[in-house]
Every structure is written in C-alpha cells, then in structure tokens.
Design a protein around this motif. Structure first.
Motif, mmCIF file in Angstrom:
data_model
loop_
_atom_site.group_PDB
_atom_site.id
_atom_site.type_symbol
_atom_site.label_atom_id
_atom_site.label_comp_id
_atom_site.label_asym_id
_atom_site.label_seq_id
_atom_site.Cartn_x
_atom_site.Cartn_y
_atom_site.Cartn_z
ATOM 1 N N ARG A 42 -4.681 2.155 5.944
ATOM 2 C CA ARG A 42 -5.932 2.182 5.190
ATOM 3 C C ARG A 42 -6.021 0.954 4.299
ATOM 4 N N PRO A 43 -7.249 0.637 3.833
ATOM 5 C CA PRO A 43 -7.383 -0.451 2.854
ATOM 6 C C PRO A 43 -6.604 -0.091 1.588
ATOM 7 N N PRO A 96 12.512 -0.143 3.508
ATOM 8 C CA PRO A 96 13.654 -0.022 4.423
ATOM 9 C C PRO A 96 13.892 1.394 4.945
ATOM 10 N N HIS A 97 13.543 2.416 4.175
ATOM 11 C CA HIS A 97 13.719 3.804 4.621
ATOM 12 C C HIS A 97 12.768 4.170 5.761
ATOM 13 N N TYR A 98 11.759 3.342 6.000
ATOM 14 C CA TYR A 98 10.751 3.624 7.026
ATOM 15 C C TYR A 98 10.715 2.557 8.115
ATOM 16 N N ALA A 158 0.296 1.053 4.809
ATOM 17 C CA ALA A 158 0.686 2.120 5.722
ATOM 18 C C ALA A 158 1.098 3.318 4.881
ATOM 19 N N MET A 159 0.591 4.486 5.262
ATOM 20 C CA MET A 159 0.886 5.725 4.539
ATOM 21 C C MET A 159 1.709 6.654 5.422
ATOM 22 N N LYS A 160 2.765 7.189 4.843
ATOM 23 C CA LYS A 160 3.576 8.186 5.531
ATOM 24 C C LYS A 160 4.192 9.063 4.460
ATOM 25 N N ASP A 161 4.289 10.339 4.725
ATOM 26 C CA ASP A 161 4.856 11.277 3.740
ATOM 27 C C ASP A 161 4.121 11.162 2.402
ATOM 28 N N ASP A 162 2.804 10.962 2.468
ATOM 29 C CA ASP A 162 1.944 10.884 1.280
ATOM 30 C C ASP A 162 2.303 9.751 0.329
ATOM 31 N N GLN A 163 2.875 8.669 0.860
ATOM 32 C CA GLN A 163 3.159 7.517 0.013
ATOM 33 C C GLN A 163 2.960 6.227 0.797
ATOM 34 N N VAL A 164 2.758 5.150 0.054
ATOM 35 C CA VAL A 164 2.661 3.828 0.660
ATOM 36 C C VAL A 164 4.063 3.428 1.098
ATOM 37 N N ASP A 211 -2.454 0.949 -5.605
ATOM 38 C CA ASP A 211 -1.335 0.700 -4.691
ATOM 39 C C ASP A 211 -0.525 -0.545 -5.050
ATOM 40 N N ILE A 212 -1.034 -1.384 -5.932
ATOM 41 C CA ILE A 212 -0.434 -2.700 -6.149
ATOM 42 C C ILE A 212 1.008 -2.628 -6.656
ATOM 43 N N ASP A 213 1.317 -1.717 -7.554
ATOM 44 C CA ASP A 213 2.696 -1.594 -8.034
ATOM 45 C C ASP A 213 3.646 -1.276 -6.883
ATOM 46 N N ARG A 214 3.240 -0.363 -6.020
ATOM 47 C CA ARG A 214 4.090 0.025 -4.879
ATOM 48 C C ARG A 214 4.189 -1.123 -3.870
ATOM 49 N N ILE A 215 3.100 -1.840 -3.648
ATOM 50 C CA ILE A 215 3.121 -3.001 -2.753
ATOM 51 C C ILE A 215 4.130 -4.030 -3.263
ATOM 52 N N ALA A 216 4.097 -4.300 -4.558
ATOM 53 C CA ALA A 216 5.028 -5.265 -5.146
ATOM 54 C C ALA A 216 6.472 -4.784 -5.011
ATOM 55 N N ALA A 217 6.707 -3.497 -5.171
ATOM 56 C CA ALA A 217 8.064 -2.956 -5.034
ATOM 57 C C ALA A 217 8.566 -3.096 -3.600
ATOM 58 N N ILE A 218 7.720 -2.803 -2.627
ATOM 59 C CA ILE A 218 8.103 -2.940 -1.216
ATOM 60 C C ILE A 218 8.358 -4.406 -0.885
ATOM 61 N N GLU A 219 7.554 -5.281 -1.435
ATOM 62 C CA GLU A 219 7.731 -6.720 -1.219
ATOM 63 C C GLU A 219 9.141 -7.154 -1.631
#
Length: 164
Positions: A5-6, A95-97, A48-54, A11-19
């Motif tokens: 989804r867009p 990494p968990h996904y 990308a959303m899975k298990d109700d999280q980015v 989502d920006i905090d989570r995007i930065a953490a995944i980065e």
C-alpha cells in the motif's frame, strides 16, 4: 499474505528503522531524510504489510534522466513531479520477513505504478550481489556507477518500460 500500500506519514518511523536493518549506517537514509523525502514525494513511497505491521518499503523520487546522481539522495527538492524516470533510493525488508518474496512484490508494485503513471523507466544503483535480483525484474546493468553514496561501489541499473 503480504499487502502493498502507499505509505503514510505514520509509517516513516518504521520505514527508517527497517532501512537501518537493511543498509550500513553510512548508506542508510536517516529519519530526517525520510521525513523530508516524504514531504516532497509521498506518492513514491510504498510499504509491505504483514502481521498488521510494516515489514518492508520501497521509495525514490522522479527525475528527468535515466540516472541516479548522488544529489538526489541529499536534496528532496530535486524531485520532479513529471520526471520521466522513477528512481529507487531504497528497497528494504525487515530481516524477520526476508526470503518470503516481499522485496520482489515491492519492486513489482513500483514498476506497475510507474508504468501507470507514464514513466519511461526506473533507475537505481545496487551492489554486485544484487545485480541478478534486479535483472530478474528486467533491469539491465549499465556498469559501475559514478555514485559515491555511502563510500560504496555501486552498479547503475536501468529498466526501460514499454507502453501500449
């Protein structure tokens, strides 16, 4: 099931953490950089959303030429709303996904959206181990990039889109 989804501002905090999980610190975009980029080109961010999280993200600006100069990473104002090429700044999955096809789904989604929006193609840089991944999606390696982003050696990759 993974949903793409867009991204939203939330989502920006989570995007930065995944980065930071997916790139060395000197290559990863900072939270501030993501905030500036999202303010300039939110339509170019997908999660990308899975298990109700980015669990993954892809983003990049539009640019007039089939290249990804380093200035684009540093200055969100370089985004060109009607630029002919969609860039890819980052594609990262928690990494968990990983190894579940999520990166493929994110890239396929951005390719489809870029085609719908009339882009001529997509451009990105990647390291040697990822050339094959992008070639699976139709990208062609253009050789070693002039980019010095993060002090790494990059390859320029280009996908020319066909329009009906």
């Amino acid at each position: 099931m993974t949903a793409i989804r867009p991204a939203t501002e939330l989502d920006i905090d989570r995007i930065a953490a995944i980065e930071l999980m997916g790139f060395p610190q000197e290559e990863a975009a900072s939270l501030t950089s993501f905030q500036q980029r999202f303010a300039s080109f939110p339509e170019c961010f997908f999660v990308a959303m899975k298990d109700d999280q980015v669990v993954g993200h892809i983003n990049g600006c539009r640019y007039h030429a089939p290249e990804l100069p380093d200035i684009l990473y540093a200055d969100a104002r370089q985004h060109q709303q009607d630029g002919a090429y969609q860039t890819v700044f980052g594609l990262a999955v928690d990494p968990h996904y990983q190894h579940q096809g999520i990166a493929h789904q994110l890239l396929d989604h951005l390719i489809a959206v870029s085609k719908e929006r009339g882009a001529k193609g997509l451009v990105l840089t990647c390291k040697d181990p990822l050339v094959g991944f992008y070639e699976q999606h139709g990208f062609v390696c253009q050789g070693v990039s002039s980019s010095t982003h993060g002090g790494a050696i990059w390859n320029d990759m280009l996908l020319e889109l066909e329009h009906a």
